[in-house]
Design an enzyme around this catalytic site. Structure first.
Site, short mmCIF file in Angstrom:
data_model
loop_
_atom_site.label_atom_id
_atom_site.label_comp_id
_atom_site.label_asym_id
_atom_site.label_seq_id
_atom_site.Cartn_x
_atom_site.Cartn_y
_atom_site.Cartn_z
N VAL A 149 0.84 -1.21 0.00
CA VAL A 149 0.00 0.00 0.00
C VAL A 149 0.87 1.26 0.00
O VAL A 149 0.65 2.18 -0.79
CB VAL A 149 -0.96 0.01 1.21
CG1 VAL A 149 -1.77 1.31 1.24
CG2 VAL A 149 -1.90 -1.20 1.15
N ARG B 143 11.42 0.09 8.09
CA ARG B 143 12.25 -0.56 9.11
C ARG B 143 13.69 -0.62 8.64
O ARG B 143 14.61 -0.34 9.36
CB ARG B 143 11.71 -1.97 9.39
CG ARG B 143 11.59 -2.24 10.87
CD ARG B 143 10.89 -3.56 11.13
NE ARG B 143 9.60 -3.62 10.42
CZ ARG B 143 8.77 -4.67 10.48
NH1 ARG B 143 9.10 -5.73 11.19
NH2 ARG B 143 7.64 -4.67 9.83
N GLU C 203 -10.73 6.17 5.68
CA GLU C 203 -11.54 5.49 4.67
C GLU C 203 -10.94 4.14 4.28
O GLU C 203 -11.67 3.17 4.03
CB GLU C 203 -11.68 6.39 3.44
CG GLU C 203 -12.57 5.86 2.35
CD GLU C 203 -14.02 5.69 2.81
OE1 GLU C 203 -14.38 4.53 3.07
OE2 GLU C 203 -14.77 6.68 2.90
N GLY D 128 -11.21 -1.34 1.74
CA GLY D 128 -10.29 -0.84 0.72
C GLY D 128 -10.77 0.39 -0.01
O GLY D 128 -10.99 1.44 0.58
N GLU E 177 -2.68 -14.75 3.28
CA GLU E 177 -1.33 -14.75 3.85
C GLU E 177 -0.90 -16.19 4.14
O GLU E 177 -1.72 -17.10 4.20
CB GLU E 177 -1.34 -13.99 5.19
CG GLU E 177 -2.13 -12.72 5.16
CD GLU E 177 -1.24 -11.49 5.25
OE1 GLU E 177 -0.06 -11.62 5.62
OE2 GLU E 177 -1.72 -10.40 4.92
N ASP F 284 -10.10 -10.01 11.05
CA ASP F 284 -10.05 -8.83 10.17
C ASP F 284 -11.47 -8.25 9.99
O ASP F 284 -11.67 -7.04 10.11
CB ASP F 284 -9.45 -9.25 8.82
CG ASP F 284 -9.51 -8.14 7.80
OD1 ASP F 284 -8.64 -7.25 7.84
OD2 ASP F 284 -10.42 -8.16 6.95
N LYS G 43 -13.29 -4.48 11.21
CA LYS G 43 -14.06 -3.59 10.33
C LYS G 43 -15.50 -3.44 10.84
O LYS G 43 -16.08 -2.34 10.76
CB LYS G 43 -14.04 -4.14 8.91
CG LYS G 43 -12.63 -4.07 8.29
CD LYS G 43 -12.48 -5.00 7.10
CE LYS G 43 -11.11 -4.87 6.46
NZ LYS G 43 -10.86 -5.94 5.45
N GLY H 144 -5.72 -4.74 -1.58
CA GLY H 144 -4.75 -4.55 -2.66
C GLY H 144 -4.14 -3.17 -2.59
O GLY H 144 -4.73 -2.22 -2.05
#
Lengths: 440, 440
Positions: free
Chosen positions: A21, A52, A134, A139, A195, A206, A210, A311
């Site tokens: 992202v 990092r 947002e 997404g 993942e 997840d 949301k 994405g």
């Protein structure tokens, strides 16, 4: 395309995180610089990207001179801080530092907001800066802004969302290709939709984050991820998916937030679980890795928002929309909406939810079975909407039949005790599955 | 539900017009007063409702003491003016007077905005007040705010909308019940979905106004209704609808705004016309009086916004969301987005649009016909995607066959000259219809 040079000095933008992202955020800030300047009324100057390890190989769009491992110093010299690193710390401390220093922040961090959003909102309110997010829900789909602004004059009664693309892809594959869960998850991993450790997606964490964010906005009430009752898709079988289709439904993992009452108290109920959605419902056609959020409001009626839920590019689009909004406030004055939690509705327990259910049983293949089962449901005040009894044909000499019962809306505790009682009947060989029905 | 008394003094709200929408606006302002006050941070006080005739019988929710025929005096004493009277005048003059007097305005008036929006935007910009108009496009569906704010960091490439519920209902009835256009319009009128004079809907004027507004927002360019090429649904037959279904499409009236080029010039092309939409496209499932807007953006990808596009309550929901936004600016300071027209893209002629087409012909039922027709298409550089040839079975001894040709994208002028040439072929009995294909 003429872009008059804006009179306002540049706004300094810092990006925290340079994964999929972050890279796309940097790309849009770079390639769309002229458009963004015209829309904001001032150039957006990317002053640094915190990572990092500055030595890691990165996309060529990221100017290596902008990379820094010192995120704390970076946020001190920004007007707008974009946080796309994820995780609770150090994201939380960095955003609080940015806010305290007078920067507005844009974050895609659903876990942080669902766990500790109010701390950020309070700090931003005190500092007179914006927190926009947002990209944290679904997404690229504009859902935060519509719920907290467009519907601000209405009363939302229910939000039903497919907000996790990974599980939607997995369930879709199971339905379209008859795969079992493990096979479908492996395919999703191979395509980069899941993942290596798919727990956060398949166990519903997840989606629960949301759901908490959407519930907070929709009901003007603080809802944290701990308030969300959660059930993932790991117990679903290829057989469940097949029977959903045979009975006119599609299996989806839904995030649900709705007004309700428990023991006479009005409140909100927020949950994530798999549910059977009628094929005619708009959510049933949401395929693959797409997301959609279905909102019911008293005056607006039914609304749906549909698009890519994850994405790099779609998430970056949502982030940049927020960057333009908070940057405009810097140029024109003013400030976006603050946390709205005046309603302070109690969060009701999951057991308070009233839903329809589909119960699949294997029963003795003889007359009178349905009468016995129906009697049990009636004695628990669970009323039957439809019944379908079919002999088992694929196993020769099978001495049992399948019974699929769809109930009218019933409270969870009534359904639980009903299923327990049915399980104890002599004529019942096995309770194969109990699934909720939503959106009907 | 505790609602702390806000410290800010009341904001005075005036409503211009008390038809179906105005009545619902008054109802929400009244029944949701406590919620609205908490969300805004100040009570909203309804100071008057301007009507043509104060004696007309009205819904009981409208306090007769608030009615006035003197709209000019009313707007002078309001902080927020809601215009739901429709039409160009006196709406335009009243809004300009309100703005000059320092009020923010919320309007649902698509015709006014599509014809003369820039005059209002410029006046509001000068006065430092807001003009909000979510309700002017697609009723309750949040689309104005998402396009002008959520997608402000992205590049929209195309907007495809079903933005007129009347024509969508009519086409849906034709498809589901085999009605012809007149019958379906009569049914829509009986149900209140169509006006006694349905011209604005069936000729596409209403959709064209919305297309102009959406195009202006999406492409940061002034587009007025005169820039929109427009074709209604009046030439569509029951046969067109039937053949759409047979070939895997649904006929919809679409409002389309897209980037394109003509003679090397980049610009925008805005049009309203019936089009065949593949059944698999999300817009194909938008049924009855529902609306939906499909947006394609470079980073966000495909988005869709779906809901009720008309009616008193849904439109009032959108109006009230805007009222809360502009009222919050009064309380907290600041101001919403102003007109964004920096891109100043030229509006390209309709002939510049490249679309796919479906051409239906009646041809001689003998070998070699397809070869002749194909040769004509090839000589005009129109390439064929699919062909379907079927004998006529319903008429005994029919000596002709049906030929349905779907083309790849081609410019309108090439298609026109192709159809002319095909019409002149000996083997072609009749060109039955030529329809655009969109969303594929």
């Amino acid at each position: 395309m003429p872009s008059p040079v804006p009179a306002h000095p540049s706004l300094r933008v810092a990006v925290l995180g340079c994964g999929v992202v972050g890279t796309e955020v940097v790309r849009l800030l770079t390639t769309q610089a002229a458009d963004l300047a015209s829309r904001v009324g001032a150039p957006l100057e990317l002053v640094g990207v915190a990572v990092r390890d500055v030595e890691t190989e990165r996309d060529a769009v990221v100017d290596r001179a902008l990379l820094t491992a010192d995120a704390e110093a970076l946020v001190e010299r920004a007007d707008v801080v974009v946080e796309v690193m994820g995780g609770i710390e150090p994201a939380r401390s960095l955003l609080l530092r940015a806010i305290a220093g007078g920067a507005s922040v844009v974050t895609a961090n659903k876990a942080l907001l669902a766990q500790d959003g109010p701390t950020l909102y309070a700090a931003a309110d005190e500092a007179g800066v914006d927190v926009y997010f947002e990209a944290a829900v679904a997404g690229a789909i504009p859902i935060v802004r519509p719920v907290r602004e467009s519907l601000a004059g209405d009363r939302v009664t229910r939000v039903l969302g497919i907000v996790n693309g990974t599980t939607n892809y997995v369930l879709d594959k199971m339905a379209s290709e008859g795969l079992d869960l493990d096979q479908a998850v492996k395919e999703a991993q191979a395509l980069g939709y899941a993942e290596a450790d798919p727990t956060a997606d398949v166990e519903g964490y997840d989606a629960a984050a949301k759901a908490a964010i959407l519930a907070s906005l929709a009901f003007h009430t603080r809802v944290s991820i701990e308030d969300v009752s959660r059930e993932g898709i790991t117990s679903l079988t290829a057989d469940d998916v097949l029977w959903a289709q045979r009975t006119g439904y599609v299996l989806k993992l839904l995030a649900i937030a709705e007004r309700g009452t428990a023991d006479g108290v009005e409140g909100v109920q927020v949950r994530v679980h798999p549910a059977l959605v009628p094929v005619s419902h708009p959510l049933a056609n949401v395929r693959g890795a797409y997301n959609a959020v279905f909102v019911e409001a008293e005056a607006a009626g039914e609304l749906m928002f549909y698009g890519r839920g994850a994405g790099g590019e779609p998430t970056a689009s949502a982030v940049l929309g927020d960057v333009v909004s908070v940057a405009r406030h810097r140029v024109l004055g003013g400030k976006g909406p603050i946390e709205s939690r005046y309603a302070e509705l109690p969060v009701l327990p999951a057991a308070a939810a009233r839903t329809r259910y589909q119960v699949r049983l294997e029963v003795a293949d003889r007359p009178g079975v349905l009468a016995q089962v129906s009697t049990v449901l009636a004695s628990h005040d669970v009323s039957i909407e439809a019944v379908r009894q079919t002999p088992v044909t694929e196993t020769p000499d099978a001495d049992y039949a399948r019974l699929v019962i769809t109930t009218h809306a019933a409270p969870e505790h009534a359904l639980r005790s009903t299923v327990e009682a049915i399980t104890g009947l002599d004529v019942v060989r096995r309770v194969v599955s109990v699934l909720r029905v939503e959106g009907a």
